[in-house]
Design a protein around this motif. Structure first.
Motif, PDB file in Angstrom:
ATOM      1  N   GLU A   7      -4.160   8.006  -1.894  1.00  0.00           N
ATOM      2  CA  GLU A   7      -3.321   8.849  -1.047  1.00  0.00           C
ATOM      3  C   GLU A   7      -2.434   7.985  -0.148  1.00  0.00           C
ATOM      4  O   GLU A   7      -2.882   6.987   0.417  1.00  0.00           O
ATOM      5  N   GLY A   8      -1.172   8.366  -0.068  1.00  0.00           N
ATOM      6  CA  GLY A   8      -0.208   7.619   0.732  1.00  0.00           C
ATOM      7  C   GLY A   8       0.647   6.674  -0.090  1.00  0.00           C
ATOM      8  O   GLY A   8       1.617   6.114   0.417  1.00  0.00           O
ATOM      9  N   PHE A  46       7.778  -3.095  -2.132  1.00  0.00           N
ATOM     10  CA  PHE A  46       7.743  -4.035  -1.009  1.00  0.00           C
ATOM     11  C   PHE A  46       7.545  -3.355   0.345  1.00  0.00           C
ATOM     12  O   PHE A  46       6.722  -3.823   1.146  1.00  0.00           O
ATOM     13  N   PRO A  47       8.240  -2.254   0.636  1.00  0.00           N
ATOM     14  CA  PRO A  47       8.004  -1.602   1.930  1.00  0.00           C
ATOM     15  C   PRO A  47       6.573  -1.067   2.109  1.00  0.00           C
ATOM     16  O   PRO A  47       6.139  -0.825   3.234  1.00  0.00           O
ATOM     17  N   LEU A  48       5.836  -0.895   1.024  1.00  0.00           N
ATOM     18  CA  LEU A  48       4.462  -0.395   1.095  1.00  0.00           C
ATOM     19  C   LEU A  48       3.419  -1.516   1.111  1.00  0.00           C
ATOM     20  O   LEU A  48       2.222  -1.252   1.213  1.00  0.00           O
ATOM     21  N   HIS A  55      -4.859  -1.035   3.635  1.00  0.00           N
ATOM     22  CA  HIS A  55      -5.740  -0.115   2.903  1.00  0.00           C
ATOM     23  C   HIS A  55      -6.773  -0.895   2.088  1.00  0.00           C
ATOM     24  O   HIS A  55      -7.974  -0.598   2.144  1.00  0.00           O
ATOM     25  N   LEU A  56      -6.319  -1.890   1.341  1.00  0.00           N
ATOM     26  CA  LEU A  56      -7.220  -2.627   0.453  1.00  0.00           C
ATOM     27  C   LEU A  56      -8.214  -3.497   1.215  1.00  0.00           C
ATOM     28  O   LEU A  56      -9.306  -3.779   0.697  1.00  0.00           O
ATOM     29  N   LEU A  71      -3.714  -0.104  -7.400  1.00  0.00           N
ATOM     30  CA  LEU A  71      -2.897  -0.537  -6.254  1.00  0.00           C
ATOM     31  C   LEU A  71      -2.960  -2.054  -6.096  1.00  0.00           C
ATOM     32  O   LEU A  71      -1.931  -2.715  -5.901  1.00  0.00           O
ATOM     33  N   LEU A  72      -4.128  -2.614  -6.201  1.00  0.00           N
ATOM     34  CA  LEU A  72      -4.306  -4.069  -6.106  1.00  0.00           C
ATOM     35  C   LEU A  72      -3.510  -4.783  -7.193  1.00  0.00           C
ATOM     36  O   LEU A  72      -2.768  -5.734  -6.922  1.00  0.00           O
TER      37      LEU A  72
END
Length: 109
Positions: A7-8, A46-48, A55-56, A71-72
């Motif tokens: 999420e996000g 990049f902005p995330l 988060h990770l 995501l990783l």
């Protein structure tokens, strides 16, 4: 439809094909991509990066979920493409000929 990412991070869904588990495959994808494709990926990912890293850092690697794993891996791909976007403006390393990356051992995830 559910997101491939936590999420996000739904904005990354169009780039799920960049969630690549091995360094060699990430490099091959970078080399096989156009600058337009690299730019599009970089401009969204990049902005995330900062919020993704935060988060990770709260995720246990022992029982990491599939969305967190993607995501990783996606952020590992971002690292792989960053110099191409920021400095070289081409997928390949300038003046490097037929270079390649051969990892002997991949990190366990």
């Amino acid at each position: 439809m559910a997101s491939a990412f936590p999420e996000g991070f739904e904005a990354l869904d169009p780039f799920v094909d960049w969630a690549i588990p091995t360094e060699k495959a990430r490099y091959a994808k970078r080399i096989g991509s156009t600058m337009d494709e690299l730019d599009a990926f970089y401009d969204i990912a990049f902005p995330l990066l900062k919020s993704g890293t935060a988060h990770l850092q709260n995720v246990s690697m022992e029982d990491i979920s599939e969305p967190d794993k993607r995501l990783l891996w996606l952020f590992c791909s971002l690292v792989t493409v960053a110099f191409s976007v920021e400095a070289w403006r081409q997928p390949r390393v300038p003046d490097s000929g037929a270079s390649s990356i051969d990892a002997i051992l991949e990190p366990a995830v």
